[in-house]
Design a protein around this motif. Structure first.
Motif, PDB file in Angstrom:
ATOM      1  N   ILE A 110      21.925 -26.481  17.925  1.00 29.95           N
ATOM      2  CA  ILE A 110      21.922 -27.408  16.779  1.00 29.95           C
ATOM      3  C   ILE A 110      20.869 -28.490  16.987  1.00 29.95           C
ATOM      4  O   ILE A 110      20.056 -28.761  16.090  1.00 29.95           O
ATOM      5  CB  ILE A 110      23.317 -28.030  16.572  1.00 29.95           C
ATOM      6  N   LEU A 111      20.867 -29.105  18.171  1.00 31.83           N
ATOM      7  CA  LEU A 111      19.932 -30.199  18.431  1.00 31.83           C
ATOM      8  C   LEU A 111      18.484 -29.739  18.439  1.00 31.83           C
ATOM      9  O   LEU A 111      17.579 -30.499  18.083  1.00 31.83           O
ATOM     10  CB  LEU A 111      20.280 -30.899  19.748  1.00 31.83           C
ATOM     11  N   SER A 112      18.236 -28.483  18.821  1.00 32.58           N
ATOM     12  CA  SER A 112      16.861 -27.953  18.841  1.00 32.58           C
ATOM     13  C   SER A 112      16.530 -27.157  17.580  1.00 32.58           C
ATOM     14  O   SER A 112      15.446 -26.594  17.475  1.00 32.58           O
ATOM     15  CB  SER A 112      16.658 -27.077  20.078  1.00 32.58           C
ATOM     16  N   GLN A 113      17.477 -27.125  16.628  1.00 37.38           N
ATOM     17  CA  GLN A 113      17.330 -26.383  15.366  1.00 37.38           C
ATOM     18  C   GLN A 113      16.920 -24.934  15.627  1.00 37.38           C
ATOM     19  O   GLN A 113      15.970 -24.409  15.052  1.00 37.38           O
ATOM     20  CB  GLN A 113      16.364 -27.086  14.418  1.00 37.38           C
ATOM     21  N   GLY A 114      17.710 -24.312  16.488  1.00 34.93           N
ATOM     22  CA  GLY A 114      17.472 -22.922  16.877  1.00 34.93           C
ATOM     23  C   GLY A 114      17.911 -21.930  15.819  1.00 34.93           C
ATOM     24  O   GLY A 114      18.294 -22.290  14.690  1.00 34.93           O
ATOM     25  N   ASN A 115      17.879 -20.658  16.181  1.00 32.49           N
ATOM     26  CA  ASN A 115      18.153 -19.565  15.251  1.00 32.49           C
ATOM     27  C   ASN A 115      19.552 -19.646  14.643  1.00 32.49           C
ATOM     28  O   ASN A 115      19.717 -19.491  13.433  1.00 32.49           O
ATOM     29  CB  ASN A 115      17.956 -18.220  15.964  1.00 32.49           C
ATOM     30  N   ARG A 116      20.543 -19.869  15.474  1.00 32.50           N
ATOM     31  CA  ARG A 116      21.926 -19.953  14.972  1.00 32.50           C
ATOM     32  C   ARG A 116      22.076 -21.109  13.979  1.00 32.50           C
ATOM     33  O   ARG A 116      22.737 -20.988  12.954  1.00 32.50           O
ATOM     34  CB  ARG A 116      22.862 -20.129  16.168  1.00 32.50           C
ATOM     35  N   TYR A 117      21.446 -22.234  14.303  1.00 30.85           N
ATOM     36  CA  TYR A 117      21.468 -23.399  13.416  1.00 30.85           C
ATOM     37  C   TYR A 117      20.821 -23.065  12.063  1.00 30.85           C
ATOM     38  O   TYR A 117      21.351 -23.413  11.008  1.00 30.85           O
ATOM     39  CB  TYR A 117      20.739 -24.572  14.080  1.00 30.85           C
ATOM     40  N   LEU A 118      19.679 -22.392  12.087  1.00 32.11           N
ATOM     41  CA  LEU A 118      18.966 -22.060  10.843  1.00 32.11           C
ATOM     42  C   LEU A 118      19.794 -21.112   9.972  1.00 32.11           C
ATOM     43  O   LEU A 118      19.840 -21.270   8.748  1.00 32.11           O
ATOM     44  CB  LEU A 118      17.596 -21.460  11.152  1.00 32.11           C
TER      45      LEU A 118
END
Length: 186
Positions: free
Chosen positions: A105-113
């Motif tokens: 979430i904090l790094s706006q990774g794949n799962r977050y997107l």
């Protein structure tokens, strides 16, 4: 921890003081914030973490539903409370998944997107405008059905009626104006 952050805990319950690792500041607010203040908190947050003890039965997290519209990512434990929201919240099953999810979430990774896209779609499908249109359509159908039903009833009544002459109408008026008729009990 490599990323310094503030952990804000908002609760109506008394909470114990927690010892946090270096770089983590903790703020505890004992309150039940208004929706405006709650959304201020959520708009300033990187993630909302909700934990609900697993239980039996059909349950729903009103907190999660209430907070979805803020757009703040919601990280939740694997619990029946979030079953209906599994496409629009990020679920963790253990501590390792919790850490991975926070980092994602904090790094706006794949799962977050993927989560953000699902949340946007959910918010569009459940927007006030869409719901209002659904209600308008429902009420229009109800009105049409009522008009159809009323027309059908009146058309049946009208088809059973026979035309009466003016002479017969005069007779009916005489009967209706008769004092004995007016005093009759039904």
């Amino acid at each position: 921890t490599d990323i310094p952050f503030v952990l804000l805990i908002v609760s109506q319950q008394e909470l114990d003081t927690y010892e946090m690792p270096n770089g983590v500041e903790i703020l505890i607010r004992k309150e039940s914030p208004s929706i405006d203040i709650l959304y201020d908190y959520l708009h300033a947050s990187d993630v909302l973490i909700i934990y609900r003890k697993p239980c039996d039965g059909v349950v729903v997290s009103s907190t999660a539903f209430q907070c979805l519209g803020s757009g703040c990512p919601i990280l939740v434990n694997d619990s029946p409370f979030f079953e209906t929201l599994k496409d629009v919240v990020i679920i963790f099953r253990d501590f390792n998944e919790f850490k991975e999810s926070i980092f994602d979430i904090l790094s706006q990774g794949n799962r977050y997107l993927i989560y953000q896209k699902s949340l946007e779609d959910f918010m569009k499908r459940h927007s006030a405008e869409v719901i209002a249109k659904d209600y308008i359509t429902l009420f229009q159908k109800l009105i049409e059905e009522k008009m159809h039903r009323d027309y059908y009833q009146w058309s049946r009544v009208m088809s059973m009626m026979k035309t009466i002459s003016f002479e017969d109408l005069s007779q009916v008026r005489k009967v209706l104006s008769n004092q004995e008729f007016k005093n009759m009990e039904y």
